[in-house]
Design a protein around this motif. Structure first.
Motif, PDB file in Angstrom:
ATOM      1  N   VAL A 114       0.826  -1.209   0.000  1.00 23.76           N
ATOM      2  CA  VAL A 114       0.000   0.000   0.000  1.00 23.76           C
ATOM      3  C   VAL A 114       0.858   1.256   0.000  1.00 23.76           C
ATOM      4  O   VAL A 114       0.457   2.292  -0.558  1.00 23.76           O
ATOM      5  CB  VAL A 114      -0.995   0.008   1.179  1.00 23.76           C
ATOM      6  CG1 VAL A 114      -2.001  -1.111   1.030  1.00 23.76           C
ATOM      7  CG2 VAL A 114      -0.296  -0.053   2.518  1.00 23.76           C
ATOM      8  N   LEU A 115       2.045   1.207   0.608  1.00 26.62           N
ATOM      9  CA  LEU A 115       2.950   2.357   0.544  1.00 26.62           C
ATOM     10  C   LEU A 115       3.327   2.653  -0.901  1.00 26.62           C
ATOM     11  O   LEU A 115       3.371   3.815  -1.326  1.00 26.62           O
ATOM     12  CB  LEU A 115       4.205   2.099   1.380  1.00 26.62           C
ATOM     13  CG  LEU A 115       4.057   2.263   2.888  1.00 26.62           C
ATOM     14  CD1 LEU A 115       5.276   1.706   3.608  1.00 26.62           C
ATOM     15  CD2 LEU A 115       3.843   3.727   3.255  1.00 26.62           C
ATOM     16  N   GLU A 116       3.582   1.608  -1.672  1.00 24.59           N
ATOM     17  CA  GLU A 116       3.900   1.800  -3.095  1.00 24.59           C
ATOM     18  C   GLU A 116       2.670   2.300  -3.847  1.00 24.59           C
ATOM     19  O   GLU A 116       2.774   3.172  -4.723  1.00 24.59           O
ATOM     20  CB  GLU A 116       4.393   0.491  -3.700  1.00 24.59           C
ATOM     21  CG  GLU A 116       4.793   0.612  -5.160  1.00 24.59           C
ATOM     22  CD  GLU A 116       5.367  -0.665  -5.722  1.00 24.59           C
ATOM     23  OE1 GLU A 116       5.726  -0.676  -6.911  1.00 24.59           O
ATOM     24  OE2 GLU A 116       5.455  -1.668  -4.983  1.00 24.59           O
ATOM     25  N   GLN A 117       1.512   1.780  -3.505  1.00 27.28           N
ATOM     26  CA  GLN A 117       0.283   2.163  -4.191  1.00 27.28           C
ATOM     27  C   GLN A 117      -0.017   3.651  -4.043  1.00 27.28           C
ATOM     28  O   GLN A 117      -0.529   4.286  -4.970  1.00 27.28           O
ATOM     29  CB  GLN A 117      -0.886   1.328  -3.657  1.00 27.28           C
ATOM     30  CG  GLN A 117      -2.166   1.466  -4.459  1.00 27.28           C
ATOM     31  CD  GLN A 117      -3.233   0.482  -4.005  1.00 27.28           C
ATOM     32  OE1 GLN A 117      -3.032  -0.295  -3.057  1.00 27.28           O
ATOM     33  NE2 GLN A 117      -4.378   0.490  -4.674  1.00 27.28           N
ATOM     34  N   VAL A 118       0.309   4.236  -2.892  1.00 30.56           N
ATOM     35  CA  VAL A 118       0.020   5.656  -2.658  1.00 30.56           C
ATOM     36  C   VAL A 118       1.239   6.548  -2.882  1.00 30.56           C
ATOM     37  O   VAL A 118       1.179   7.759  -2.664  1.00 30.56           O
ATOM     38  CB  VAL A 118      -0.534   5.888  -1.235  1.00 30.56           C
ATOM     39  CG1 VAL A 118      -1.793   5.068  -1.018  1.00 30.56           C
ATOM     40  CG2 VAL A 118       0.507   5.617  -0.164  1.00 30.56           C
ATOM     41  N   GLY A 119       2.358   5.962  -3.322  1.00 31.58           N
ATOM     42  CA  GLY A 119       3.527   6.769  -3.665  1.00 31.58           C
ATOM     43  C   GLY A 119       4.350   7.242  -2.489  1.00 31.58           C
ATOM     44  O   GLY A 119       5.023   8.288  -2.581  1.00 31.58           O
ATOM     45  N   GLN A 137      -2.456  12.772   3.883  1.00 27.40           N
ATOM     46  CA  GLN A 137      -3.635  12.238   3.195  1.00 27.40           C
ATOM     47  C   GLN A 137      -3.293  10.915   2.504  1.00 27.40           C
ATOM     48  O   GLN A 137      -4.063   9.948   2.573  1.00 27.40           O
ATOM     49  CB  GLN A 137      -4.159  13.239   2.151  1.00 27.40           C
ATOM     50  CG  GLN A 137      -4.767  14.500   2.742  1.00 27.40           C
ATOM     51  CD  GLN A 137      -6.192  14.282   3.232  1.00 27.40           C
ATOM     52  OE1 GLN A 137      -6.521  13.244   3.784  1.00 27.40           O
ATOM     53  NE2 GLN A 137      -7.041  15.265   3.034  1.00 27.40           N
ATOM     54  N   ARG A 138      -2.156  10.859   1.855  1.00 25.97           N
ATOM     55  CA  ARG A 138      -1.747   9.610   1.183  1.00 25.97           C
ATOM     56  C   ARG A 138      -1.545   8.484   2.201  1.00 25.97           C
ATOM     57  O   ARG A 138      -1.909   7.330   1.941  1.00 25.97           O
ATOM     58  CB  ARG A 138      -0.479   9.849   0.369  1.00 25.97           C
ATOM     59  CG  ARG A 138      -0.691  10.695  -0.895  1.00 25.97           C
ATOM     60  CD  ARG A 138       0.635  10.958  -1.612  1.00 25.97           C
ATOM     61  NE  ARG A 138       0.476  11.788  -2.786  1.00 25.97           N
ATOM     62  CZ  ARG A 138       0.529  11.357  -4.046  1.00 25.97           C
ATOM     63  NH1 ARG A 138       0.726  10.073  -4.281  1.00 25.97           N
ATOM     64  NH2 ARG A 138       0.400  12.176  -5.063  1.00 25.97           N
ATOM     65  N   GLY A 160      -5.552  19.313   0.712  1.00 25.85           N
ATOM     66  CA  GLY A 160      -4.102  19.396   0.874  1.00 25.85           C
ATOM     67  C   GLY A 160      -3.288  18.842  -0.266  1.00 25.85           C
ATOM     68  O   GLY A 160      -2.058  18.968  -0.269  1.00 25.85           O
ATOM     69  N   LEU A 161      -3.927  18.214  -1.244  1.00 22.07           N
ATOM     70  CA  LEU A 161      -3.192  17.645  -2.366  1.00 22.07           C
ATOM     71  C   LEU A 161      -2.913  18.708  -3.425  1.00 22.07           C
ATOM     72  O   LEU A 161      -3.729  19.603  -3.658  1.00 22.07           O
ATOM     73  CB  LEU A 161      -3.977  16.499  -3.002  1.00 22.07           C
ATOM     74  CG  LEU A 161      -4.191  15.245  -2.138  1.00 22.07           C
ATOM     75  CD1 LEU A 161      -4.964  14.198  -2.937  1.00 22.07           C
ATOM     76  CD2 LEU A 161      -2.863  14.673  -1.657  1.00 22.07           C
ATOM     77  N   TRP A 168      -3.927  12.086  -9.329  1.00 17.21           N
ATOM     78  CA  TRP A 168      -3.604  10.727  -8.870  1.00 17.21           C
ATOM     79  C   TRP A 168      -4.791  10.105  -8.143  1.00 17.21           C
ATOM     80  O   TRP A 168      -5.148   8.956  -8.413  1.00 17.21           O
ATOM     81  CB  TRP A 168      -2.384  10.778  -7.944  1.00 17.21           C
ATOM     82  CG  TRP A 168      -2.224   9.515  -7.148  1.00 17.21           C
ATOM     83  CD1 TRP A 168      -1.741   8.326  -7.587  1.00 17.21           C
ATOM     84  CD2 TRP A 168      -2.605   9.323  -5.774  1.00 17.21           C
ATOM     85  NE1 TRP A 168      -1.787   7.400  -6.572  1.00 17.21           N
ATOM     86  CE2 TRP A 168      -2.309   7.981  -5.456  1.00 17.21           C
ATOM     87  CE3 TRP A 168      -3.146  10.154  -4.795  1.00 17.21           C
ATOM     88  CZ2 TRP A 168      -2.538   7.456  -4.186  1.00 17.21           C
ATOM     89  CZ3 TRP A 168      -3.385   9.627  -3.534  1.00 17.21           C
ATOM     90  CH2 TRP A 168      -3.081   8.289  -3.245  1.00 17.21           C
ATOM     91  N   ILE A 169      -5.411  10.871  -7.236  1.00 13.53           N
ATOM     92  CA  ILE A 169      -6.494  10.275  -6.453  1.00 13.53           C
ATOM     93  C   ILE A 169      -7.723  10.014  -7.317  1.00 13.53           C
ATOM     94  O   ILE A 169      -8.457   9.049  -7.100  1.00 13.53           O
ATOM     95  CB  ILE A 169      -6.841  11.147  -5.226  1.00 13.53           C
ATOM     96  CG1 ILE A 169      -7.579  10.275  -4.200  1.00 13.53           C
ATOM     97  CG2 ILE A 169      -7.700  12.345  -5.598  1.00 13.53           C
ATOM     98  CD1 ILE A 169      -7.715  10.900  -2.849  1.00 13.53           C
ATOM     99  N   ARG A 170      -7.948  10.851  -8.335  1.00 13.29           N
ATOM    100  CA  ARG A 170      -9.063  10.564  -9.246  1.00 13.29           C
ATOM    101  C   ARG A 170      -8.853   9.226  -9.942  1.00 13.29           C
ATOM    102  O   ARG A 170      -9.776   8.411 -10.055  1.00 13.29           O
ATOM    103  CB  ARG A 170      -9.193  11.681 -10.270  1.00 13.29           C
ATOM    104  CG  ARG A 170      -9.784  12.974  -9.710  1.00 13.29           C
ATOM    105  CD  ARG A 170      -9.737  14.085 -10.718  1.00 13.29           C
ATOM    106  NE  ARG A 170     -10.329  15.317 -10.192  1.00 13.29           N
ATOM    107  CZ  ARG A 170     -10.173  16.506 -10.741  1.00 13.29           C
ATOM    108  NH1 ARG A 170      -9.452  16.640 -11.847  1.00 13.29           N
ATOM    109  NH2 ARG A 170     -10.740  17.571 -10.211  1.00 13.29           N
ATOM    110  N   GLY A 171      -7.630   8.986 -10.413  1.00 13.09           N
ATOM    111  CA  GLY A 171      -7.329   7.705 -11.052  1.00 13.09           C
ATOM    112  C   GLY A 171      -7.442   6.550 -10.076  1.00 13.09           C
ATOM    113  O   GLY A 171      -7.934   5.460 -10.434  1.00 13.09           O
ATOM    114  N   LEU A 172      -7.004   6.763  -8.834  1.00 16.02           N
ATOM    115  CA  LEU A 172      -7.094   5.717  -7.821  1.00 16.02           C
ATOM    116  C   LEU A 172      -8.545   5.354  -7.540  1.00 16.02           C
ATOM    117  O   LEU A 172      -8.903   4.173  -7.472  1.00 16.02           O
ATOM    118  CB  LEU A 172      -6.410   6.180  -6.534  1.00 16.02           C
ATOM    119  CG  LEU A 172      -6.510   5.223  -5.342  1.00 16.02           C
ATOM    120  CD1 LEU A 172      -5.744   3.937  -5.633  1.00 16.02           C
ATOM    121  CD2 LEU A 172      -5.993   5.889  -4.065  1.00 16.02           C
TER     122      LEU A 172
END
Length: 308
Positions: A114-119, A137-138, A160-161, A168-172
């Motif tokens: 999950v750390l990789e998934q959120v960068g 937030q990530r 805060g993004l 990124w969050i829209r794609g997620l």
């Protein structure tokens, strides 16, 4: 993996202040549902009730037919981000997630996934107190994803993004819904959900204002308006008004026309020799549609106490 959130007749008051008033809606798997409304509308209260953090006064809030409190291994059913600051600032990011994983019987490798998934892989050993709001937030989203749940509740996740983070969050969100998850995302700004939400639940003053697909909302807000640009604006206004259209000017050579289809507008103007340089169908933005829906709720909300 798929699950459903069902809210039926939900009511909650804090003293004399009604936060949620007979609210009902369903969040279906496989789509992103935007939960929108002005500040103080009752969004956060509703999410807290779904997660068993606040007691309801009436109604029900169920996840696949069960209350959150009855779920076994709840982190594997529901992932939530309500407050990105709700973590110990001295704890390293990876250690924060590792503690959650161990407490919930999840393998340590899931933390790195999950750390990789959120960068956040490159900053995994930094203390959370050094993180920017966007990074927190990530990290909060990583915690929500830790149990690979079928339901996700995210309260103002875009806060805060930076622009790259918003994209990124829209794609997620889209990818999570495509995997069959039910995704509920709250916001007080419709523009934050642009390009990601499939469905909208709009509330104001704790009450349901709209429960509709994004496409239906935009079609209703657009209202069949057509933008016409012409160097003969005065003559065009007269001709179209006489044909039964409603006309509003936008500048010296442009106007919006409603009440006639675009093809009919062009034909009427051509019959009277009015030159036209541009014809386009007006498409309302999600922000415009949202502002129109919540206009009264914002007015009342300005004097109302904010939700707890």
């Amino acid at each position: 993996m798929s699950a459903t959130i069902e809210i039926r007749g939900l009511c909650k008051a804090y003293g004399q202040q009604v936060a949620v008033d007979d609210l009902s809606f369903t969040v279906l798997p496989g789509q992103v549902t935007g939960f929108v409304g002005p500040n103080g509308a009752g969004k956060s209260t509703t999410m807290r009730i779904i997660l068993g953090l606040d007691a309801l006064d009436a109604g029900s809030a169920l996840i696949d037919g069960r209350r959150y409190q009855t779920l076994r291994s709840p982190l594997c059913h529901v992932g939530a981000l309500l407050d990105a600051a709700a973590l110990h600032p001295g704890r390293r990011a990876r250690d924060h997630l590792l503690w959650m994983a161990q407490y919930n019987g999840l393998p340590g490798r899931r933390v790195d996934e999950v750390l990789e998934q959120v960068g956040l892989t490159s900053v995994a050993r930094r203390r959370a107190g050094t993180f920017s709001l966007g990074m927190r937030q990530r990290l909060g989203i990583a915690a929500a994803l830790l149990g690979d749940p079928g339901v996700l509740l995210l309260d103002e996740p875009v806060n805060g993004l930076d622009p790259e983070g918003i994209q990124w969050i829209r794609g997620l969100l889209r990818s999570l819904a495509a995997d069959g998850r039910a995704v509920l995302v709250s916001s007080h700004l419709m523009s934050e959900l642009e390009g990601s939400a499939d469905h909208l639940v709009v509330i104001g003053n704790g009450r349901l204002i709209a429960d509709t697909s994004v496409s239906s909302l935009l079609a209703a807000a657009s209202g069949g308006r057509v933008l016409i640009r012409t160097p003969e604006l005065s003559q065009a206004i007269t001709v179209l008004a006489n044909a039964g259209a409603t006309v509003a000017t936008t500048d010296r050579e442009a106007m919006t026309v409603s009440g006639l289809a675009a093809e009919r507008i062009v034909a009427v103007l051509a019959e009277h020799g009015v030159r036209v340089s541009e014809v386009s169908t007006h498409r309302a933005s999600l922000e415009e549609a949202y502002m129109e829906l919540t206009r009264d709720a914002v007015e009342f909300g300005a004097t109302a106490a904010k939700e707890a």
